[in-house]
Motif scaffolding. Structure first.
Motif, PDB file in Angstrom:
ATOM      1  N   ILE A   1      -3.120  13.622  -2.620  1.00 27.39           N
ATOM      2  CA  ILE A   1      -1.916  12.259  -2.271  1.00 27.39           C
ATOM      3  C   ILE A   1      -0.664  13.049  -2.106  1.00 27.39           C
ATOM      4  O   ILE A   1      -0.018  13.761  -3.172  1.00 27.39           O
ATOM      5  N   ARG A   2      -0.197  12.996  -0.953  1.00 26.25           N
ATOM      6  CA  ARG A   2       1.173  13.546  -0.599  1.00 26.25           C
ATOM      7  C   ARG A   2       2.191  12.159  -0.562  1.00 26.25           C
ATOM      8  O   ARG A   2       2.107  11.471   0.645  1.00 26.25           O
ATOM      9  N   PRO A   3       3.014  11.987  -1.671  1.00 32.23           N
ATOM     10  CA  PRO A   3       3.665  10.567  -1.739  1.00 32.23           C
ATOM     11  C   PRO A   3       4.481  10.185  -0.516  1.00 32.23           C
ATOM     12  O   PRO A   3       4.600   9.098  -0.221  1.00 32.23           O
ATOM     13  N   LEU A   4       5.180  11.179   0.083  1.00 33.80           N
ATOM     14  CA  LEU A   4       5.818  11.196   1.240  1.00 33.80           C
ATOM     15  C   LEU A   4       5.218  10.269   2.450  1.00 33.80           C
ATOM     16  O   LEU A   4       5.915   9.654   3.240  1.00 33.80           O
ATOM     17  N   ASN A   5       3.806  10.480   2.411  1.00 36.72           N
ATOM     18  CA  ASN A   5       3.196   9.830   3.619  1.00 36.72           C
ATOM     19  C   ASN A   5       2.498   8.509   3.362  1.00 36.72           C
ATOM     20  O   ASN A   5       2.029   7.831   4.291  1.00 36.72           O
ATOM     21  N   LEU A   6       2.769   7.904   2.059  1.00 34.14           N
ATOM     22  CA  LEU A   6       2.376   6.752   1.574  1.00 34.14           C
ATOM     23  C   LEU A   6       3.115   5.302   2.127  1.00 34.14           C
ATOM     24  O   LEU A   6       4.388   5.623   2.386  1.00 34.14           O
ATOM     25  N   ASN A   7       2.471   4.517   2.389  1.00 36.45           N
ATOM     26  CA  ASN A   7       2.998   3.181   2.945  1.00 36.45           C
ATOM     27  C   ASN A   7       3.274   2.365   1.413  1.00 36.45           C
ATOM     28  O   ASN A   7       3.220   2.711   0.372  1.00 36.45           O
ATOM     29  N   ASP A   8       2.785   1.197   1.472  1.00 35.01           N
ATOM     30  CA  ASP A   8       3.110   0.098   0.318  1.00 35.01           C
ATOM     31  C   ASP A   8       1.932   0.326  -0.405  1.00 35.01           C
ATOM     32  O   ASP A   8       2.014  -0.122  -1.678  1.00 35.01           O
ATOM     33  N   ASN A   9       0.626   0.558   0.115  1.00 35.19           N
ATOM     34  CA  ASN A   9      -0.316   0.470  -0.712  1.00 35.19           C
ATOM     35  C   ASN A   9      -1.163   1.694  -0.704  1.00 35.19           C
ATOM     36  O   ASN A   9      -1.168   2.664   0.448  1.00 35.19           O
ATOM     37  N   LEU A  10      -1.817   2.102  -1.627  1.00 34.67           N
ATOM     38  CA  LEU A  10      -2.857   3.168  -1.731  1.00 34.67           C
ATOM     39  C   LEU A  10      -4.013   2.851  -2.142  1.00 34.67           C
ATOM     40  O   LEU A  10      -4.361   2.102  -3.048  1.00 34.67           O
ATOM     41  N   ASN A  11      -5.204   2.924  -1.047  1.00 37.83           N
ATOM     42  CA  ASN A  11      -6.390   2.630  -1.564  1.00 37.83           C
ATOM     43  C   ASN A  11      -7.320   3.662  -1.965  1.00 37.83           C
ATOM     44  O   ASN A  11      -7.218   4.708  -1.382  1.00 37.83           O
ATOM     45  N   LEU A  12      -7.860   3.484  -3.140  1.00 36.36           N
ATOM     46  CA  LEU A  12      -8.717   4.502  -3.762  1.00 36.36           C
ATOM     47  C   LEU A  12     -10.411   4.012  -3.642  1.00 36.36           C
ATOM     48  O   LEU A  12     -10.505   2.817  -3.930  1.00 36.36           O
ATOM     49  N   PHE A  13     -11.127   4.626  -2.932  1.00 31.50           N
ATOM     50  CA  PHE A  13     -12.622   4.503  -2.981  1.00 31.50           C
ATOM     51  C   PHE A  13     -13.198   5.449  -3.959  1.00 31.50           C
ATOM     52  O   PHE A  13     -13.175   6.463  -4.294  1.00 31.50           O
ATOM     53  N   MET A  14     -14.381   4.563  -4.463  1.00 34.37           N
ATOM     54  CA  MET A  14     -15.139   5.533  -5.669  1.00 34.37           C
ATOM     55  C   MET A  14     -16.592   4.788  -5.954  1.00 34.37           C
ATOM     56  O   MET A  14     -16.818   3.632  -5.658  1.00 34.37           O
ATOM     57  N   ARG A  15     -17.262   5.478  -6.587  1.00 33.88           N
ATOM     58  CA  ARG A  15     -18.699   5.069  -7.199  1.00 33.88           C
ATOM     59  C   ARG A  15     -18.661   5.660  -8.441  1.00 33.88           C
ATOM     60  O   ARG A  15     -18.216   6.526  -8.962  1.00 33.88           O
TER      61      ARG A  15
END
Length: 421
Positions: A348-362
């Motif tokens: 994750i490069r913080p400067l490219n994030l919008n308001d939300n970060l979605n993490l997908f996992m199993r």
């Protein structure tokens, strides 16, 4: 040489969503390359319902879901080439492809989106001993034969593997008059969605044998019988537990493998757990300007999540060619903690994030009455109570990035804890 701003390899749900989003973000010259005879990918053979509940708030069949995106592609005048095989891609985003009408093509682009999907693991990959008669199919091949080509694959069927396609084919075969005598899985838990276990097996009284596998296949011209045995904790067959099933067909639903031969040819870094590329928050691989999304990245359970992820890839590919992606040295790693197999994205490069970060996992096993805990640094950011977690169902966690102070952390960890801890 043909020139495009963005070339998308794959015209399934991932490629369609990425193309539409790139176009909607102001990129005019977008090309989809699809090796099949029509757009839509695997959805064209998935004639059952259950698609679109998240994306459209309605229940659609696979072809209906795909058609909504195909219509949008045509409405936006996005170019696409069918029956076209990509032979090679290079780090400078040059794509070499071929088809019967245009011959060999060299296509230069500013960005590439990998959306090739996945393929099925075969008998050779799992090394089932026995003879080599006809009547052995992967579940997806059987699905295409029945739903698109109009051929019945067998009358008395056993299915190895409880992945979603295998479960759905158990129901499909039963509805077409075949006898499905059982489904076995080498793991101690099902591989597919719980709703498919209920709707495709329980509702039709089809037995599910967990911790079992096929140890032998008999037959000369056609499958005549198979041997099924229980396995131990190391997934090795236990002697004395063998049982013979008379059948004429064996379907294999034993896992999906992301299609990454093209990715590996240009040294894209791969994730050993998912079998797909390592990507950052923009869905970009380690090769500058090459993005990945959908089942080529990691195998999804819901096409709605494929669409969500692919939109992000298409939008960021458009941002990339406009020099709007910030490539700074501050990289935060996502770490799979206790009970988690993998997390996407990886960096994750913080400067490219919008308001939300979605993490997908199993998760790596079945868990009951637990909580998913998100930690950044030593701080506990979020806790989500879960009554039931299974490896067959992907989990998604949405994080409000406004609550994060990225200057003080270098990783985000997700792990499973018992409630009350």
């Amino acid at each position: 040489m043909i020139k495009y701003d963005i070339v998308i390899i794959g015209g399934g749900p991932a490629g369609l969503a990425a193309a539409i989003e790139a176009k909607n973000n102001g990129t005019d010259k977008v090309l989809i390359i699809e090796r099949d005879r029509e757009l839509g990918g695997i959805l064209n053979q998935c004639i059952h319902n259950g698609f679109g509940l998240h994306e459209f708030n309605e229940e659609l069949t696979g072809p209906e879901y795909a058609q909504k995106f195909i219509n949008k592609v045509k409405e936006l005048n996005i170019d696409y080439k069918l029956d076209t095989m990509v032979l090679d891609i290079s780090k400078d985003k040059t794509v070499k492809a071929i088809n019967k009408d245009e011959g060999f093509m060299v296509i230069k682009s500013e960005a590439v989106v990998l959306a090739m999907g996945c393929r099925e693991r075969t008998r050779g990959a799992i090394r089932i001993p026995g003879t080599r008669p006809s009547g052995i199919f992967t579940a997806g091949t059987a699905q295409r034969f029945m739903n698109m080509e109009g051929y019945m694959v067998g009358k008395k069927v056993f299915i190895l593997g409880s992945g979603d396609i295998g479960l759905i084919m158990a129901r499909r075969l039963t509805l077409e008059g075949a006898e499905v005598i059982g489904v076995a899985d080498i793991m101690p838990y099902p591989g597919g969605l719980t709703r498919n276990i209920v709707q495709c097996l329980d509702d039709f009284n089809i037995p599910l044998l967990l911790s079992h596998t096929v140890t032998d296949i008999k037959g000369k011209d056609r499958v005549s019988s198979i041997t099924v045995a229980r396995v131990d904790e190391k997934r090795m067959p236990i002697r004395g537990t063998e049982k013979i099933y008379d059948c004429d067909t064996l379907l294999l639903s034993v896992g999906l493998i992301p299609e990454n031969e093209l990715s590996e040819s240009i040294d894209i870094k791969m994730n050993d757990i998912t079998g797909g590329p390592i990507v950052n928050e923009s869905m970009e691989t380690n090769i500058d300007g090459i993005f990945a999304c959908g089942n080529v990245l990691h195998v999804h359970d819901l096409v709605d999540y494929v669409t969500e992820e692919s939109r992000r890839a298409g939008a960021n590919a458009s941002r990339y060619i406009k020099n709007r992606i910030k490539d700074n040295s501050d990289i935060i790693k996502t770490l799979a903690g206790k009970g988690i197999r993998y997390i996407i994205p990886n960096d994750i490069r913080p400067l490219n994030l919008n308001d939300n970060l979605n993490l997908f996992m199993r998760v790596d096993n079945i868990y009951e009455d637990v909580k998913l805990v998100v930690k950044y640094g030593k701080e506990r950011l979020k806790e989500i109570n879960k009554k039931y977690l299974t490896p067959g169902e992907m989990e998604r966690i949405k994080i409000d990035t406004n609550k994060l102070d990225f200057s003080n952390i270098n990783n985000i960890t997700v792990e499973i804890e018992k409630r009350g801890e």
